[in-house]
Design a protein around this motif. Structure first.
Motif, mmCIF file in Angstrom:
data_model
loop_
_atom_site.group_PDB
_atom_site.id
_atom_site.type_symbol
_atom_site.label_atom_id
_atom_site.label_comp_id
_atom_site.label_asym_id
_atom_site.label_seq_id
_atom_site.Cartn_x
_atom_site.Cartn_y
_atom_site.Cartn_z
ATOM 1 N N CYS A 208 -6.347 -1.684 -0.007
ATOM 2 C CA CYS A 208 -5.616 -1.985 1.223
ATOM 3 C C CYS A 208 -6.618 -2.215 2.340
ATOM 4 C CB CYS A 208 -4.697 -0.816 1.572
ATOM 5 S SG CYS A 208 -3.932 -1.017 3.183
ATOM 6 N N SER B 1 1.221 -1.383 3.868
ATOM 7 C CA SER B 1 0.721 -2.719 4.216
ATOM 8 C C SER B 1 0.987 -3.691 3.072
ATOM 9 C CB SER B 1 -0.781 -2.649 4.474
ATOM 10 O OG SER B 1 -1.323 -3.958 4.446
ATOM 11 N N HIS C 227 -7.354 2.347 1.707
ATOM 12 C CA HIS C 227 -6.941 3.085 0.511
ATOM 13 C C HIS C 227 -7.212 2.233 -0.729
ATOM 14 C CE1 HIS C 227 -4.797 5.813 -2.011
ATOM 15 N NE2 HIS C 227 -3.792 5.003 -2.248
ATOM 16 N N CYS D 119 -5.836 0.407 5.711
ATOM 17 C CA CYS D 119 -6.185 1.829 5.785
ATOM 18 C C CYS D 119 -7.304 2.176 4.816
ATOM 19 C CB CYS D 119 -4.959 2.705 5.523
ATOM 20 S SG CYS D 119 -4.408 2.676 3.806
ATOM 21 N N CYS E 48 0.151 3.226 3.645
ATOM 22 C CA CYS E 48 0.575 2.698 4.952
ATOM 23 C C CYS E 48 1.591 1.570 4.809
ATOM 24 C CB CYS E 48 -0.634 2.221 5.750
ATOM 25 S SG CYS E 48 -1.392 0.738 5.077
ATOM 26 N N CYS F 98 0.844 -1.196 0.000
ATOM 27 C CA CYS F 98 0.000 0.000 0.000
ATOM 28 C C CYS F 98 0.880 1.247 0.000
ATOM 29 C CB CYS F 98 -0.886 -0.008 1.230
ATOM 30 S SG CYS F 98 -1.811 1.510 1.440
HETATM 31 ZN ZN LIG Z 1 -2.895 1.016 3.415
#
Ligand SMILES: [Zn+2]
Length: 112
Positions: A24, A12, A29, A27, A10, A7
């Motif tokens: 994601c 991830s 997103h 978060c 963040c 991501c």
């Molecule tokens: Zn994220």
């Protein structure tokens, strides 16, 4: 095996695909990887001397390169103007007089 990017917000690694979008779960997103590539600064090309190359740079070849389908090799010292950095194994997109559009590996060039 997860080949999806992390991501961008963040970082991830649990990103999953939903159609053309990447999502994601951490978060929330959502983004389109095709669009993300253009704004991303993650595409990096490093020349033979370890210098970072950028769009619009002029480089020269540090060795002769064979060109598939071309009648002659690209000669060491050939100047390549206005390169464009792209993703991939051959990370320089350019036009060379007498050869036309082609892709080069950044490790075989040096910045002028
Ligand atoms: Zn994220």
């Amino acid at each position: 095996m997860n080949t999806l990017p992390n991501c961008p917000k963040c970082n991830s690694e649990y990103v999953y695909e939903d159609g053309t979008l990447l999502i994601c779960p951490e978060c929330a997103h959502e983004w389109n990887p095709a669009e993300a590539q253009e704004v991303e600064e993650g595409v990096v090309a490093i020349d033979a001397n370890g210098n970072k190359l950028a769009d619009g740079d002029t480089v020269t070849l540090i060795k002769d390169l064979k060109v598939k389908g071309a009648p002659k090799d690209l000669k060491q010292g050939t100047r390549v103007k206005n390169i464009r950095i792209v993703e991939g194994d051959h990370n320089i997109d350019c036009k060379i007089d007498g050869f036309g559009a082609m892709k080069l590996k950044s490790e075989f060039v040096k910045k002028i």
